[in-house]
Design an enzyme around this catalytic site. Structure first.
Site, PDB file in Angstrom:
ATOM      1  N   GLU A 112       0.830  -1.208   0.000  1.00 11.48           N
ATOM      2  CA  GLU A 112       0.000   0.000   0.000  1.00 11.48           C
ATOM      3  C   GLU A 112       0.860   1.251   0.000  1.00 11.48           C
ATOM      4  O   GLU A 112       1.949   1.268   0.581  1.00 11.48           O
ATOM      5  CB  GLU A 112      -0.881  -0.035   1.253  1.00 11.48           C
ATOM      6  CG  GLU A 112      -1.819   1.103   1.423  1.00 11.48           C
ATOM      7  CD  GLU A 112      -2.682   0.916   2.661  1.00 11.48           C
ATOM      8  OE1 GLU A 112      -3.286   1.901   3.109  1.00 11.48           O
ATOM      9  OE2 GLU A 112      -2.737  -0.218   3.193  1.00 11.48           O
ATOM     10  N   GLU A 152      -3.337  10.514   3.117  1.00  6.91           N
ATOM     11  CA  GLU A 152      -4.562  10.583   3.908  1.00  6.91           C
ATOM     12  C   GLU A 152      -4.643  11.927   4.629  1.00  6.91           C
ATOM     13  O   GLU A 152      -3.717  12.298   5.351  1.00  6.91           O
ATOM     14  CB  GLU A 152      -4.618   9.441   4.926  1.00  6.91           C
ATOM     15  CG  GLU A 152      -4.701   8.060   4.278  1.00  6.91           C
ATOM     16  CD  GLU A 152      -4.663   6.937   5.299  1.00  6.91           C
ATOM     17  OE1 GLU A 152      -5.683   6.267   5.481  1.00  6.91           O
ATOM     18  OE2 GLU A 152      -3.588   6.746   5.906  1.00  6.91           O
TER      19      GLU A 152
END
Length: 267
Positions: free
Chosen positions: A140, A144
């Protein structure tokens, strides 16, 4: 974000593998053993369902206070909109939006221009992910923005489910106040993160660089439980919206798919 909290969210993605046979059978069969996708630019003049799968009808676990809902994904005013609204949906009292690519993408440059949602307890995310739902290890790469502080973005990466690589970078003026450009350049031996063309993180340790091709995600979700990380959730009474103007992927060796691309400036 702490490793344990991020794992909770990603384990939610893993947990849907048990439901995938009936929740998203077309997506699961289409993604298995697909070749890596090539370069593209999507300005979201419409939602290309050959490129994007819309999450619908489930949540990622007990920490998530909303259910993914197709109704919260749409095109308006020249942008893709993901919304978070108070609406009883599935097991949750709120509904939220997420899209993911139908293909996986490997080394190259990933770029997105978007405005994040406003509100504590919300997470506006642009990231790539692959994992057990796709019969691969959990890799990943993340951007964010947590609604408790929209003046910064958190970057992070996971390699075979191991994280702990978080770094906060400033977003001048606030990520929810206007559109900003987020990009990462993923190479075998180097991973670089950029905010509005400025390098904010460079990773050169091979053990901290993912290797598996991943799908591209945009998501807006909330929590009642992860207040230490995302802020104490408080619904404003009005829908919260994340708007995405553009997303692009450029394979190594290509440049300048659009004039503003960071690849036009990098060696």
């Amino acid at each position: 974000m702490t490793t344990s909290k991020s794992c909770m969210y990603r384990l939610g993605l893993v947990s849907i593998a048990l439901m995938s046979a009936f929740l998203m059978p077309q997506a699961a069969s289409a993604q298995d053993d697909q070749p890596t996708g090539g370069s593209f630019v999507d300005n979201f003049e419409h939602l290309d369902t050959s490129r994007w799968y819309v999450s619908d009808g489930w949540n990622n676990g007990p920490h998530q206070n909303c259910t993914w809902a197709r109704k919260q994904v749409g095109i308006k005013d020249g942008a893709l909109q993901l919304q978070f609204v108070q609406s009883k949906t599935g097991e949750r009292n709120y509904a939220c939006g997420e899209i993911q690519t139908t293909k996986r993408y490997g080394y190259g440059t990933y770029e997105a221009r978007y405005r994040t949602a406003t509100g504590p307890g919300l997470n506006s995310a642009f990231f790539t992910y692959i994992g057990p739902t796709d019969k691969k290890p959990h890799d990943e790469i993340d951007f964010e923005v947590l609604g408790k502080n929209s003046g910064q973005v958190q970057v992070n990466q996971y390699i075979s489910a191991k994280g702990g690589n978080e770094k906060l970078a400033p977003v001048p003026g606030g990520a929810d106040k206007g559109f900003n450009d987020y990009a990462f350049v993923w190479e075998k031996d180097r991973l670089r993160y950029y905010v509005n063309g400025k390098l904010v993180q460079e990773v050169t340790d091979p053990s901290k660089i993912p290797t598996n091709p991943q799908k591209i995600f945009f998501s807006l979700w909330g929590t009642d439980t992860l207040s230490g990380w995302m802020g104490k959730f408080a619904y404003s009474g009005e829908p919260a919206t994340m708007e995405i103007k553009r997303v692009a992927f450029t394979v190594p060796g290509e440049k300048c798919l659009f004039p503003e691309s960071i690849t036009c400036k990098l060696d």
